[in-house]
Enzyme design. Structure first.
Site, mmCIF file in Angstrom:
data_model
loop_
_atom_site.group_PDB
_atom_site.id
_atom_site.type_symbol
_atom_site.label_atom_id
_atom_site.label_comp_id
_atom_site.label_asym_id
_atom_site.label_seq_id
_atom_site.Cartn_x
_atom_site.Cartn_y
_atom_site.Cartn_z
ATOM 1 N N GLU A 175 -6.311 26.521 -18.926
ATOM 2 C CA GLU A 175 -7.619 25.895 -18.574
ATOM 3 C C GLU A 175 -7.729 26.270 -17.105
ATOM 4 O O GLU A 175 -6.911 26.115 -16.287
ATOM 5 C CB GLU A 175 -7.853 24.102 -18.736
ATOM 6 C CG GLU A 175 -7.537 24.001 -20.423
ATOM 7 C CD GLU A 175 -7.607 22.436 -20.728
ATOM 8 O OE1 GLU A 175 -7.772 21.788 -19.655
ATOM 9 O OE2 GLU A 175 -7.514 22.236 -21.743
ATOM 10 N N ARG A 215 -4.540 18.024 -26.640
ATOM 11 C CA ARG A 215 -3.956 18.942 -25.469
ATOM 12 C C ARG A 215 -3.835 20.251 -26.095
ATOM 13 O O ARG A 215 -3.634 20.481 -27.270
ATOM 14 C CB ARG A 215 -2.630 18.545 -25.132
ATOM 15 C CG ARG A 215 -2.754 17.479 -23.945
ATOM 16 C CD ARG A 215 -3.389 17.563 -22.569
ATOM 17 N NE ARG A 215 -3.300 16.642 -21.570
ATOM 18 C CZ ARG A 215 -4.250 15.860 -21.435
ATOM 19 N NH1 ARG A 215 -5.351 15.857 -22.389
ATOM 20 N NH2 ARG A 215 -4.399 14.877 -20.578
ATOM 21 N N HIS A 231 -12.849 20.513 -21.723
ATOM 22 C CA HIS A 231 -12.171 19.266 -21.527
ATOM 23 C C HIS A 231 -13.114 18.550 -20.932
ATOM 24 O O HIS A 231 -12.894 17.864 -19.715
ATOM 25 C CB HIS A 231 -11.046 19.880 -20.528
ATOM 26 C CG HIS A 231 -10.029 18.841 -20.562
ATOM 27 N ND1 HIS A 231 -8.587 19.201 -20.560
ATOM 28 C CD2 HIS A 231 -9.870 17.620 -20.972
ATOM 29 C CE1 HIS A 231 -7.860 18.028 -20.743
ATOM 30 N NE2 HIS A 231 -8.661 16.995 -21.119
HETATM 31 C C1 GLV Z 1 -7.798 13.613 -20.431
HETATM 32 O O1 GLV Z 1 -7.445 14.592 -21.048
HETATM 33 C C2 GLV Z 1 -6.987 12.475 -20.338
HETATM 34 O O2 GLV Z 1 -5.869 12.788 -20.848
HETATM 35 O O3 GLV Z 1 -7.375 11.405 -20.031
#
Ligand code: GLV
Ligand code: GLV
Length: 333
Positions: free
Chosen positions: A268, A239, A287
């Site tokens: 983001e 994260r 991401h």
């Molecule tokens: C992606 O970031 C997730 O948490 O699945």
């Protein structure tokens, strides 16, 4: 039939399966539903099929008729789980099914930054190679080798462990830090435990695999970045907020560390004029660590299994807030 609000389009076969149990409403725009829409839907729907970009806070949960929030992600830092539990609302996530994709993407990033793949691609694509008028030069685009180097894994959960296994194929030394020491895994994976600050000081590559919690927010800040080797690379597929972005930009600009590869960001989407985008020694992806067809399908199926189990009065297979069961039995009865 209970009402299910699906906050983004997903695989039609999964929606089809869910429609046998729930009356579906699917948000069909590419962008996430605004918070006001979520608030309204939470008052009408019995269940959410949610994404990590949906803010599901206590304000929303306490005013809702929701009984279950089934998250399409392993992380759930967008959901106030404590508040959900207090209101007897089930929260589920998708652990396990995205471990491989995320670990593979982590390695894609490690290799990309270590071997300067993005820079090299631009070098060819934008004509720099052509302009140099030489096919090969001994000092052109030198990167760094993995064999014999030290990988420091911060967070030895499912993903961190899989990253460690793959590191062994590159003949790396592997260190890890976790809030919990995992002795059985140390032996099984051939890895060593180190305190975080020591791990940072000796690792050639540091890769983050923690969830975002109050304890991990800002975990890697200025002081810790300064502890790292000047030749070190930092990888983040966890994260964004685990790292202090301003400190990282400074570290990369001023050469406290050599490079970074990031799939996640504090905010983001990342603005295209963000200082990170001006740095050559950084690889950026939007991401997408879990973004393989296979994994995204398995994630959707697991969300459906959670929702169907709940509907049938069974405990959902990947329930996050196990204590909620004492508060309220699963099901809409
Ligand atoms: C992606 O970031 C997730 O948490 O699945
Ligand atoms: C990620 O795959 C996780 O399950 O921790």
């Amino acid at each position: 039939m209970p009402k299910l609000f699906v906050t983004r389009e997903t695989f039609p076969e999964v929606l089809q399966r869910l429609s046998k149990y729930y009356e579906l409403e699917v948000w069909d725009r590419y962008q996430e539903p605004p918070y006001e829409v979520l608030l309204r839907k939470a008052k009408e729907a019995d269940a959410f099929f949610s994404l990590l970009t949906d803010r599901i806070d206590c304000n929303l949960l306490s005013a809702s008729r929701l009984r279950i929030v089934a998250q399409y992600a392993v992380g759930f830092d967008n959901i106030d789980v404590k508040c959900a539990t207090e209101h007897g609302i089930y929260v589920t996530n998708t652990p396990g099914v995205l471990t491989e994709a995320t670990a593979e993407h982590t390695w894609a990033l490690i290799l990309a930054v270590a071997r300067r793949i993005v820079e090299a691609d631009h070098f060819v694509r934008w004509g720099e190679w052509w302009r140099l008028s030489t096919a090969w030069h001994p000092l052109m685009l030198l990167g760094t080798e993995l064999e014999g180097k030290t990988l420091g894994i911060v967070g030895l959960g499912r993903i961190g462990s899989r990253v460690a296994e793959i590191a062994k194929a590159f003949r790396m030394r592997v260190l890890y830090y976790d809030v919990e020491r995992r002795k059985e895994l140390e032996e099984k994976l051939g890895i060593e435990y180190k305190e975080l600050d020591e791990l940072l000081a000796v690792s050639d590559i540091v890769t983050l695999h923690t969830p975002l919690t109050p304890e991990t927010r800002g975990l890697i800040g200025e002081e810790r970045l300064r502890r790292m080797k000047r030749t070190a690379l930092l990888i983040n597929t966890a994260r964004g907020a685990v790292v202090d972005t301003n400190a990282l930009v400074k570290a990369l600009r001023e050469g406290w560390i050599a490079g970074a590869a990031l799939d996640v960001f504090e905010r983001e989407p990342l603005e295209p004029n963000h200082p990170l985008t001006a740095l050559k020694n950084v690889v950026l992806t939007p991401h997408v660590a879990s973004a393989t067809r296979e994994t995204r399908m398995r994630m959707a199926e697991l969300v459906a299994e959670n929702l169907i189990a709940f509907y049938e009065g069974r405990e959902p297979p990947t329930l996050v807030n196990k204590e909620v069961v004492k508060k309220r039995a699963p099901g809409f009865g």
